[in-house]
Design a protein around this motif. Structure first.
Motif, mmCIF file in Angstrom:
data_model
loop_
_atom_site.group_PDB
_atom_site.id
_atom_site.type_symbol
_atom_site.label_atom_id
_atom_site.label_comp_id
_atom_site.label_asym_id
_atom_site.label_seq_id
_atom_site.Cartn_x
_atom_site.Cartn_y
_atom_site.Cartn_z
ATOM 1 N N VAL A 61 0.880 -1.177 0.000
ATOM 2 C CA VAL A 61 0.000 0.000 0.000
ATOM 3 C C VAL A 61 0.912 1.221 0.000
ATOM 4 C CG1 VAL A 61 -1.831 1.256 1.163
ATOM 5 C CG2 VAL A 61 -1.767 -1.251 1.292
ATOM 6 N N GLY A 62 1.242 1.693 -1.195
ATOM 7 C CA GLY A 62 2.207 2.781 -1.302
ATOM 8 C C GLY A 62 3.578 2.322 -0.836
ATOM 9 N N ALA A 63 4.157 3.052 0.106
ATOM 10 C CA ALA A 63 5.475 2.698 0.634
ATOM 11 C C ALA A 63 5.389 1.711 1.786
ATOM 12 C CB ALA A 63 6.207 3.958 1.086
ATOM 13 N N GLU A 64 4.175 1.302 2.151
ATOM 14 C CA GLU A 64 3.988 0.414 3.297
ATOM 15 C C GLU A 64 3.503 -0.962 2.841
ATOM 16 O OE1 GLU A 64 2.821 3.348 6.963
ATOM 17 O OE2 GLU A 64 1.194 2.669 5.667
ATOM 18 N N LEU A 65 3.493 -1.886 3.801
ATOM 19 C CA LEU A 65 2.857 -3.174 3.611
ATOM 20 C C LEU A 65 1.663 -3.253 4.550
ATOM 21 C CD1 LEU A 65 5.893 -5.671 3.656
ATOM 22 C CD2 LEU A 65 4.810 -4.619 1.669
ATOM 23 N N ALA A 66 0.563 -3.748 4.029
ATOM 24 C CA ALA A 66 -0.598 -4.017 4.875
ATOM 25 C C ALA A 66 -0.589 -5.498 5.209
ATOM 26 C CB ALA A 66 -1.884 -3.636 4.155
ATOM 27 N N ALA A 67 -0.611 -5.816 6.490
ATOM 28 C CA ALA A 67 -0.619 -7.205 6.959
ATOM 29 C C ALA A 67 -1.960 -7.484 7.612
ATOM 30 C CB ALA A 67 0.509 -7.437 7.957
ATOM 31 N N THR A 68 -2.701 -8.439 7.036
ATOM 32 C CA THR A 68 -4.017 -8.788 7.563
ATOM 33 C C THR A 68 -4.042 -10.258 7.926
ATOM 34 O OG1 THR A 68 -5.077 -7.113 6.173
ATOM 35 C CG2 THR A 68 -6.495 -8.818 7.108
ATOM 36 N N GLY A 69 -4.466 -10.551 9.129
ATOM 37 C CA GLY A 69 -4.571 -11.927 9.584
ATOM 38 C C GLY A 69 -6.015 -12.357 9.671
ATOM 39 N N HIS A 70 -6.269 -13.625 9.373
ATOM 40 C CA HIS A 70 -7.610 -14.199 9.437
ATOM 41 C C HIS A 70 -7.577 -15.432 10.326
ATOM 42 C CE1 HIS A 70 -9.053 -11.815 5.909
ATOM 43 N NE2 HIS A 70 -7.792 -11.928 5.521
ATOM 44 N N GLY A 71 -8.653 -15.652 11.068
ATOM 45 C CA GLY A 71 -8.773 -16.867 11.846
ATOM 46 C C GLY A 71 -8.435 -16.701 13.313
ATOM 47 N N PRO A 72 -8.560 -17.785 14.086
ATOM 48 C CA PRO A 72 -8.265 -17.724 15.525
ATOM 49 C C PRO A 72 -6.839 -17.265 15.829
ATOM 50 C CG PRO A 72 -9.442 -19.739 14.980
ATOM 51 C CD PRO A 72 -9.084 -19.102 13.678
ATOM 52 N N GLY A 73 -5.896 -17.573 14.923
ATOM 53 C CA GLY A 73 -4.498 -17.169 15.137
ATOM 54 C C GLY A 73 -4.143 -15.851 14.488
ATOM 55 N N ALA A 74 -5.154 -15.044 14.129
ATOM 56 C CA ALA A 74 -4.900 -13.788 13.408
ATOM 57 C C ALA A 74 -3.979 -12.852 14.185
ATOM 58 C CB ALA A 74 -6.223 -13.095 13.091
ATOM 59 N N GLN A 75 -4.240 -12.694 15.481
ATOM 60 C CA GLN A 75 -3.431 -11.776 16.282
ATOM 61 C C GLN A 75 -1.974 -12.230 16.310
ATOM 62 O OE1 GLN A 75 -5.125 -9.000 18.001
ATOM 63 N NE2 GLN A 75 -3.017 -8.271 17.878
ATOM 64 N N TRP A 76 -1.764 -13.534 16.468
ATOM 65 C CA TRP A 76 -0.397 -14.064 16.520
ATOM 66 C C TRP A 76 0.332 -13.831 15.204
ATOM 67 C CZ3 TRP A 76 2.901 -17.257 14.008
ATOM 68 C CH2 TRP A 76 4.024 -17.704 14.701
ATOM 69 N N ILE A 77 -0.310 -14.152 14.102
ATOM 70 C CA ILE A 77 0.392 -14.091 12.823
ATOM 71 C C ILE A 77 0.621 -12.649 12.370
ATOM 72 C CG2 ILE A 77 -1.530 -14.160 11.142
ATOM 73 C CD1 ILE A 77 0.138 -16.470 9.767
ATOM 74 N N VAL A 78 -0.274 -11.745 12.736
ATOM 75 C CA VAL A 78 -0.062 -10.335 12.388
ATOM 76 C C VAL A 78 1.048 -9.733 13.243
ATOM 77 C CG1 VAL A 78 -1.125 -8.033 12.492
ATOM 78 C CG2 VAL A 78 -2.330 -9.921 11.392
ATOM 79 N N ALA A 79 1.132 -10.145 14.513
ATOM 80 C CA ALA A 79 2.241 -9.677 15.356
ATOM 81 C C ALA A 79 3.577 -10.140 14.808
ATOM 82 C CB ALA A 79 2.056 -10.177 16.789
ATOM 83 N N ARG A 80 3.569 -11.252 14.080
ATOM 84 C CA ARG A 80 4.793 -11.820 13.514
ATOM 85 C C ARG A 80 4.990 -11.388 12.064
ATOM 86 N NH1 ARG A 80 8.857 -14.995 15.590
ATOM 87 N NH2 ARG A 80 10.138 -15.605 13.833
ATOM 88 N N ALA A 81 4.089 -10.609 11.505
ATOM 89 C CA ALA A 81 4.108 -10.299 10.073
ATOM 90 C C ALA A 81 5.394 -9.625 9.632
ATOM 91 C CB ALA A 81 2.906 -9.424 9.722
ATOM 92 N N ASP A 82 5.974 -8.767 10.454
ATOM 93 C CA ASP A 82 7.215 -8.106 10.051
ATOM 94 C C ASP A 82 8.354 -9.106 9.908
ATOM 95 O OD1 ASP A 82 7.065 -8.457 12.844
ATOM 96 O OD2 ASP A 82 8.606 -6.928 13.190
ATOM 97 N N ALA A 83 8.385 -10.120 10.779
ATOM 98 C CA ALA A 83 9.418 -11.157 10.659
ATOM 99 C C ALA A 83 9.175 -12.014 9.427
ATOM 100 C CB ALA A 83 9.435 -12.031 11.913
ATOM 101 N N ILE A 84 7.915 -12.373 9.188
ATOM 102 C CA ILE A 84 7.589 -13.177 8.011
ATOM 103 C C ILE A 84 7.967 -12.428 6.737
ATOM 104 C CG2 ILE A 84 5.689 -14.213 6.709
ATOM 105 C CD1 ILE A 84 4.339 -14.773 9.443
ATOM 106 N N ALA A 85 7.795 -11.122 6.740
ATOM 107 C CA ALA A 85 8.152 -10.296 5.582
ATOM 108 C C ALA A 85 9.648 -10.010 5.499
ATOM 109 C CB ALA A 85 7.379 -8.984 5.625
ATOM 110 N N GLY A 86 10.429 -10.527 6.450
ATOM 111 C CA GLY A 86 11.878 -10.328 6.423
ATOM 112 C C GLY A 86 12.330 -9.005 6.992
#
Length: 305
Positions: A61-86
């Motif tokens: 999204v422009g100069a940023e990344l939008a990280a959206t999580g779905h499901g019961p583990g959404a909060q966990w995976i979004v908190a980890r999104a910066d690591a997953i994105a490197g």
């Protein structure tokens, strides 16, 4: 009772020159991965998180990344999104180390926007690594897709993904079930041992502990462990010792020698300690290959044996 859908969104700021596709590509099996998708600036990945099933959607999204999580583990995976994105991958002293060799220096500049992702989920990557032992990529990826579909549980979210196989379900499956996937008994038994140990493996604090625990499992060697920790923990020093091609590539790139052993590879990589795996990945990204001699490994189907 209606199923509750959880969605969480977060914005991330990647560094200048960040390469979205090249960073995330290593998390997926090429061509088609039932657990993920990468196309047109969008990335999807399903996971079994400590909080339950989840899917992560990353998009620019422009100069940023939008990280959206779905499901019961959404909060966990979004908190980890910066690591997953490197985005937690710090180059540290690597630019200075890269400057010691003109080829590595050039590749480091060319691919400066490619970072090491760190999913934090080990068993999913371990499945792929075990299936990739001693066979061609085509064979391994075919077996992986068949296995995921066999255990297939729908992942949360609108992408139509499947979740990675549940370790408990894998551990409870007799070895002959894997034969039609093209997986012989040796790799299947290693996979079943890993599934039994999955809970303990997922609790490892870092790459070093995971490597120790992985290599203590019969059928899991240094090559498999390195392939796993490179993307689970984003370990830039993980070298796939025992690989068929990498020692030759390193020997050719760094010393002009058409063939190399594991020992010679590690000797040549020693000046890049802390980033030895990063050097190997740069050589692969740059298409560096040693001269080829002899026939190619044949593509087989164990399911027909």
């Amino acid at each position: 009772m209606a199923r509750v859908t959880t969605t969480v969104t977060r914005r991330l700021r990647p560094p200048d020159g960040y390469h979205f596709s090249a960073t995330l590509r290593s998390l997926l099996v090429v061509r088609h991965d039932p657990c993920g998708r990468l196309a047109d600036g969008e990335f999807w990945l399903s996971a079994r998180t400590p909080d339950g099933p989840a899917s992560l959607h990353l998009t620019r999204v422009g100069a940023e990344l939008a990280a959206t999580g779905h499901g019961p583990g959404a909060q966990w995976i979004v908190a980890r999104a910066d690591a997953i994105a490197g985005l937690r991958d710090e180059l540290g002293d690597f630019p200075e180390l890269a400057a010691r060799h003109p080829l590595i220096a050039r590749l480091a500049r060319t691919f400066s926007g490619v970072r090491f992702p760190a999913t934090g989920r080990l068993f999913h990557r371990l499945i792929r690594a075990v299936l990739e032992q001693k066979v061609t990529g085509i064979e391994a990826h075919r077996a992986y897709r068949a296995m995921v579909k066999h255990f297939g549980e729908p992942a949360p979210g609108p992408a139509g993904l499947l979740l990675p196989p549940d370790p408990a379900a894998v551990a409870a499956t007799p070895y002959w079930t894997f034969h039609p996937f093209g997986v012989e008994q040796r790799r299947t038994q290693a996979l079943l041992r890993c599934a039994v140990a999955a809970t303990r493996l997922e609790s490892c604090a870092d790459s070093a502990e995971a490597t120790r625990r992985l290599t203590a499992i019969p059928g899991i060697g240094a090559w498999t462990a390195a392939e796993v920790v490179r993307t689970t923990y984003g370990d830039p020093d993980a070298v796939s010792v025992g690989d068929f091609h990498i020692p030759n590539t390193v020997a050719w790139a760094l010393a002009g020698e058409p063939r190399g052993t594991d020992a010679r590879m590690l000797e040549l990589l020693a000046p890049y300690a802390g980033h030895r795996g990063r050097v190997c990945e740069l050589l692969a990204a740059g298409g560096i290959r040693a001269p080829k001699f002899g026939p190619r490994m044949p593509i087989r189907s164990f399911a027909r044996f």
